[in-house]
Write a protein that holds these residues in place. Structure first.
Motif, short mmCIF file in Angstrom:
data_model
loop_
_atom_site.label_atom_id
_atom_site.label_comp_id
_atom_site.label_asym_id
_atom_site.label_seq_id
_atom_site.Cartn_x
_atom_site.Cartn_y
_atom_site.Cartn_z
N ASP A 112 0.92 -1.52 0.01
CA ASP A 112 0.14 -0.01 0.29
C ASP A 112 0.81 1.28 0.18
O ASP A 112 0.36 1.63 -0.53
CB ASP A 112 -0.97 -0.21 1.60
CG ASP A 112 -1.88 -1.43 1.19
OD1 ASP A 112 -2.34 -1.85 -0.18
OD2 ASP A 112 -2.61 -1.35 2.11
N TYR A 113 1.68 0.94 0.59
CA TYR A 113 2.44 2.73 0.87
C TYR A 113 3.58 2.52 -0.56
O TYR A 113 3.80 4.07 -1.53
CB TYR A 113 3.82 1.79 2.43
CG TYR A 113 5.28 3.34 1.78
CD1 TYR A 113 5.00 4.18 2.48
CD2 TYR A 113 6.51 2.72 2.07
CE1 TYR A 113 5.27 5.85 2.97
CE2 TYR A 113 7.14 3.84 1.65
CZ TYR A 113 6.25 4.81 2.38
OH TYR A 113 7.81 6.33 1.84
N PHE A 114 4.37 1.78 -1.22
CA PHE A 114 5.10 1.62 -2.65
C PHE A 114 3.43 2.25 -3.53
O PHE A 114 3.97 3.00 -4.10
CB PHE A 114 5.38 -0.24 -2.47
CG PHE A 114 6.48 -0.68 -2.21
CD1 PHE A 114 6.62 0.37 -1.52
CD2 PHE A 114 7.21 -1.88 -1.94
CE1 PHE A 114 7.95 0.04 -0.57
CE2 PHE A 114 7.53 -1.95 -1.56
CZ PHE A 114 8.70 -1.34 -1.00
N SER A 115 2.14 1.71 -3.04
CA SER A 115 1.78 2.27 -4.11
C SER A 115 1.76 4.27 -4.36
O SER A 115 0.47 4.85 -4.98
CB SER A 115 0.42 1.91 -3.88
OG SER A 115 0.26 0.24 -4.60
N LYS A 116 1.43 4.56 -3.34
CA LYS A 116 1.62 6.19 -2.94
C LYS A 116 2.14 6.68 -3.21
O LYS A 116 2.35 8.04 -3.39
CB LYS A 116 1.40 5.59 -1.18
CG LYS A 116 -0.61 5.48 -0.95
CD LYS A 116 -0.95 5.93 0.26
CE LYS A 116 -2.00 4.60 1.26
NZ LYS A 116 -2.11 5.22 2.40
#
Length: 253
Positions: free
Chosen positions: A233-237
């Motif tokens: 989720d962090y990588f996607s943001k």
């Protein structure tokens, strides 16, 4: 008519009796190990069936989510590392809103374990596959409420264990003599009378890596969120991932 019914009942009773006696039982189980070797030929029918799914999974796992300007590793620092800082910061940022929405409280700091980081993140594109390589375990994020005294024991553990376990929201400064100079949580000095919400993994909560201080938790909240999913989720943001080795844990020279 009644005689026919009587004969039928007798026949049915005998049949049931005989069928009940005709019972087979398992006598033994045999098995052998079959090694997966290059000499074993692939089955074309199975390969054709699996191929579309494999291609789809590879496409999802290898799609670029972010970019790392330099390699991120858990071995590039003595007291804190780029990989450890990144992982702890991710857990704090991604778990905080979930925990707050469920409890109305904030996460004070994060503690994870150095050994759970199983891979570097190489310079270049960052993908979901990287998240599976870094965190191959099914560990979930839990939040343990610890007293100030338990947090002191936690910090003593960090000092004495000699491994840069990932932390975020917590700053520990050691003297030249390896004594504890200061403990700050979210920028404020540790208060023994306060209770602190510590995000960690379910593995550590149960005493993994000798983190026995978690047994003193007065309350535990499981937010049903895997660490690996938080990483993805962090990588996607974000566009670029640039963790640093900083002053969250260091020894004065």
């Amino acid at each position: 008519m009644s005689l026919k019914i009587e004969h039928f009942v007798i026949f049915l009773t005998i049949s049931c009796f005989l069928s009940c006696r005709d019972v087979t039982s398992l006598a033994k189980i045999q098995g052998r190990q079959i090694g997966i070797e290059a000499s074993i030929k692939a089955s074309d029918s199975i390969e054709n069936f699996v191929s579309p799914y494999r291609k789809r999974i590879d496409a999802v796992l290898d799609s670029a989510l972010a970019y790392a300007p330099s390699t991120i590793s858990k071995t590039d620092g003595k007291y804190n590392t780029t990989a450890g800082n990144l992982l702890a910061d991710i857990v704090l940022s991604e778990a905080e809103p979930i925990f707050r929405s469920r409890t109305g409280e904030d996460i004070d700091f994060v503690l994870l374990n150095h050994g759970s980081i199983r891979s570097i993140i190489s310079k270049g594109k960052v993908t979901a596959r990287n998240a599976y390589e870094v965190m191959p375990f099914e560990n979930s994020i839990v939040i343990a409420a610890l007293s100030g005294k338990s947090v002191q024991n936690l910090v003593l553990y960090l000092r004495d264990y000699g491994v840069p376990h990932p932390i975020s929201g917590l700053q520990v400064v050691l003297t030249k003599e390896n004594e504890i100079q200061s403990i700050r949580i979210q920028g404020k000095p540790l208060n023994e009378k306060d209770t602190y919400n510590v995000a960690t993994s379910d593995y550590l909560l149960n005493g993994g890596d000798d983190m026995v201080f978690f047994k003193d938790a007065t309350q535990v909240t499981n937010i049903d969120y895997k660490i690996r999913n938080a990483i993805i989720d962090y990588f996607s943001k974000v566009d670029t991932i640039t963790p640093d080795i900083d002053d969250r844990f260091y020894r004065m020279e």
